[in-house]
Write a protein that holds these residues in place. Structure first.
Motif, PDB file in Angstrom:
ATOM      1  N   ILE A 306     -10.378 -14.001 -21.674  1.00 23.70           N
ATOM      2  CA  ILE A 306      -9.741 -14.439 -20.425  1.00 23.70           C
ATOM      3  C   ILE A 306      -9.464 -15.941 -20.412  1.00 23.70           C
ATOM      4  O   ILE A 306      -9.028 -16.482 -19.403  1.00 23.70           O
ATOM      5  CB  ILE A 306     -10.589 -14.063 -19.188  1.00 23.70           C
ATOM      6  CG1 ILE A 306     -11.960 -14.759 -19.225  1.00 23.70           C
ATOM      7  CG2 ILE A 306     -10.742 -12.554 -19.072  1.00 23.70           C
ATOM      8  CD1 ILE A 306     -12.734 -14.624 -17.927  1.00 23.70           C
ATOM      9  N   ALA A 307      -9.691 -16.616 -21.543  1.00 22.42           N
ATOM     10  CA  ALA A 307      -9.484 -18.065 -21.603  1.00 22.42           C
ATOM     11  C   ALA A 307      -8.026 -18.410 -21.324  1.00 22.42           C
ATOM     12  O   ALA A 307      -7.109 -17.788 -21.860  1.00 22.42           O
ATOM     13  CB  ALA A 307      -9.896 -18.611 -22.967  1.00 22.42           C
ATOM     14  N   GLY A 308      -7.820 -19.371 -20.459  1.00 27.49           N
ATOM     15  CA  GLY A 308      -6.479 -19.837 -20.135  1.00 27.49           C
ATOM     16  C   GLY A 308      -5.763 -19.054 -19.058  1.00 27.49           C
ATOM     17  O   GLY A 308      -4.647 -19.412 -18.656  1.00 27.49           O
ATOM     18  N   GLN A 309      -6.382 -17.995 -18.555  1.00 27.48           N
ATOM     19  CA  GLN A 309      -5.726 -17.141 -17.559  1.00 27.48           C
ATOM     20  C   GLN A 309      -6.056 -17.546 -16.121  1.00 27.48           C
ATOM     21  O   GLN A 309      -5.571 -16.921 -15.179  1.00 27.48           O
ATOM     22  CB  GLN A 309      -6.117 -15.683 -17.790  1.00 27.48           C
ATOM     23  CG  GLN A 309      -5.694 -15.143 -19.147  1.00 27.48           C
ATOM     24  CD  GLN A 309      -6.131 -13.705 -19.362  1.00 27.48           C
ATOM     25  OE1 GLN A 309      -6.151 -12.895 -18.436  1.00 27.48           O
ATOM     26  NE2 GLN A 309      -6.506 -13.386 -20.596  1.00 27.48           N
ATOM     27  N   ASN A 310      -6.885 -18.542 -15.954  1.00 25.87           N
ATOM     28  CA  ASN A 310      -7.250 -19.047 -14.624  1.00 25.87           C
ATOM     29  C   ASN A 310      -7.950 -17.983 -13.770  1.00 25.87           C
ATOM     30  O   ASN A 310      -7.786 -17.943 -12.550  1.00 25.87           O
ATOM     31  CB  ASN A 310      -6.019 -19.573 -13.882  1.00 25.87           C
ATOM     32  CG  ASN A 310      -6.390 -20.557 -12.777  1.00 25.87           C
ATOM     33  OD1 ASN A 310      -7.514 -21.069 -12.729  1.00 25.87           O
ATOM     34  ND2 ASN A 310      -5.468 -20.815 -11.871  1.00 25.87           N
ATOM     35  N   ILE A 311      -8.716 -17.117 -14.423  1.00 20.32           N
ATOM     36  CA  ILE A 311      -9.450 -16.087 -13.682  1.00 20.32           C
ATOM     37  C   ILE A 311     -10.959 -16.155 -13.913  1.00 20.32           C
ATOM     38  O   ILE A 311     -11.702 -15.333 -13.375  1.00 20.32           O
ATOM     39  CB  ILE A 311      -8.937 -14.670 -14.020  1.00 20.32           C
ATOM     40  CG1 ILE A 311      -9.097 -14.379 -15.526  1.00 20.32           C
ATOM     41  CG2 ILE A 311      -7.496 -14.481 -13.570  1.00 20.32           C
ATOM     42  CD1 ILE A 311      -8.734 -12.950 -15.907  1.00 20.32           C
ATOM     43  N   ALA A 312     -11.419 -17.115 -14.699  1.00 15.95           N
ATOM     44  CA  ALA A 312     -12.858 -17.235 -14.959  1.00 15.95           C
ATOM     45  C   ALA A 312     -13.591 -17.603 -13.672  1.00 15.95           C
ATOM     46  O   ALA A 312     -13.141 -18.472 -12.918  1.00 15.95           O
ATOM     47  CB  ALA A 312     -13.126 -18.279 -16.037  1.00 15.95           C
ATOM     48  N   ASP A 313     -14.723 -16.942 -13.422  1.00 15.31           N
ATOM     49  CA  ASP A 313     -15.529 -17.189 -12.227  1.00 15.31           C
ATOM     50  C   ASP A 313     -16.566 -18.264 -12.548  1.00 15.31           C
ATOM     51  O   ASP A 313     -17.363 -18.114 -13.480  1.00 15.31           O
ATOM     52  CB  ASP A 313     -16.220 -15.891 -11.807  1.00 15.31           C
ATOM     53  CG  ASP A 313     -16.903 -15.997 -10.438  1.00 15.31           C
ATOM     54  OD1 ASP A 313     -17.344 -17.101 -10.082  1.00 15.31           O
ATOM     55  OD2 ASP A 313     -17.002 -14.973  -9.744  1.00 15.31           O
TER      56      ASP A 313
END
Length: 363
Positions: A306-313
């Motif tokens: 998920i890196a770079g997708q701006n969805i990391a919590d």
């Protein structure tokens, strides 16, 4: 450095920047009032974080510094370890991102040991890639144990659930040979003291899990419980430490059971971490207990997918920061309390009054 002199300084290592490290660091620090509570010092690269903050549409203003002494209390400080441009390939590890993860960790740890920062919070690393680059440890814990010349304890914590593991990053086939009565006794003692000093639990109750299915079923499925774990628990209990067990791991992590205890000692990594992450994944914190310095991290990995997708919590990373700050304050209060208790009272004549000397805490 004492919190009485300045806000607590939080040193932050960036982990593998091709994972979610920079994203969760910046998201955890996005509130403009965050520096009211502590002073963040990121051991990284201004150019790298400027590039990534644009990806995630964040508007941080960093105070760029070249040494920790230049850090300002009301700023998010970026200690520039690399001034050149950085090649970013989000979603996969590279030789460059791995080397920088190592350099960031080493610089932040040195600052911690020198008293330049008060606590260390580490973003996720790729252990396999770091080993390839000559990093001699399968994780942060082993590295910090070597640097501080003291054994630590992997301790996963939330407000309601705290789980330590007796063996860390070793193959499952080696677990049985890496537990012993003396080792378990030392770990329970370490855990007990950590709960008193770092979490202000006056009389901790510690549950210890068995190694084998059904805790060995009285020796029918293994004898480690009878020969190693139970004798260790019994000796400590007889000496005033409230340790209980061994409990079967498969049925222990029900709220009606684990909430009766202040902490749990599991025998191996997945036995403790699998239920912990299931119950407390978003808010869990990995704390290295038993060391002279405070280090925390989120309880998840680099998350290349998920890196770079701006969805990391960022919640676990935020919890890691505030847990480190809270533990630092708790230790200060404990040390102040013990220092005051060790000061002999004086009678009006100026002579010490022996009967007023402090007794050991919790006894």
């Amino acid at each position: 450095m004492s919190p009485k002199q300045h806000k607590i300084r939080v040193g932050i290592s960036i982990g593998d920047y091709n994972g979610i490290g920079p994203e969760i660091i910046m998201k955890a620090l996005k509130d403009k009032t965050i520096t009211d509570f502590f002073t963040p010092i990121i051991f990284g690269s201004g150019k790298l974080f400027t590039y990534q903050k644009n990806i995630f549409k964040l508007n941080h203003n960093f105070n760029y510094i070249t040494e920790v002494a230049q850090a300002q209390n009301d700023k998010i400080n970026m200690l520039n370890l690399w001034k050149d441009n950085v090649n970013v390939d989000l979603g996969k590890p590279t030789e460059e991102s791995t080397k920088m993860a190592i350099e960031s960790l080493e610089a932040a740890t040195t600052a911690l040991m020198n008293g330049e920062v008060d606590v260390l919070v580490t973003a996720p690393i790729n252990k396999e890639e770091m080993l390839k680059q000559g990093f001699a440890h399968a994780g942060h814990t082993g590295y910090l144990e070597e640097k501080f010349e003291k054994k630590g304890l992997m301790f996963l914590v939330t407000e309601d659930l705290k789980v330590a593991v007796s063996t860390h990053h070793i193959p499952l086939a080696q677990v049985a040979e890496n537990i012993s009565k003396e080792k378990i006794k030392k770990q329970i003692k370490m855990l007990n003291q950590c709960l008193i000093e770092d979490f202000q639990i006056e009389r901790p109750k510690i549950a210890v899990l068995g190694l084998n299915p059904h805790s060995g079923d009285g020796g029918a499925i293994g004898k480690e419980e009878i020969e190693i774990i139970e004798p260790a628990i019994r000796e400590l209990f007889d000496n005033g430490i409230l340790a209980f067990g061994p409990f079967p791991a498969d049925s222990f992590f029900q709220p009606s059971k684990y909430r009766n205890f202040d902490a749990v000692l599991a025998m191996y990594h997945d036995q403790g971490l699998a239920p912990f992450k299931t119950l407390a994944y978003e808010e869990g914190v990995n704390y290295t207990a038993g060391l002279p310095f405070i280090r925390t991290s989120p309880d998840h990995g680099v998350a290349y997918d998920i890196a770079g997708q701006n969805i990391a919590d960022e919640q676990s990373f935020s919890e890691a920061i505030f847990t480190a700050v809270k533990i630092f304050k708790n230790r200060q209060e404990y040390n102040d309390l013990m220092t005051n208790r060790m000061q002999p009272r004086r009678a009006s004549s100026g002579h010490s009054v022996d009967e007023d000397l402090p007794r050991e805490r919790n006894r």
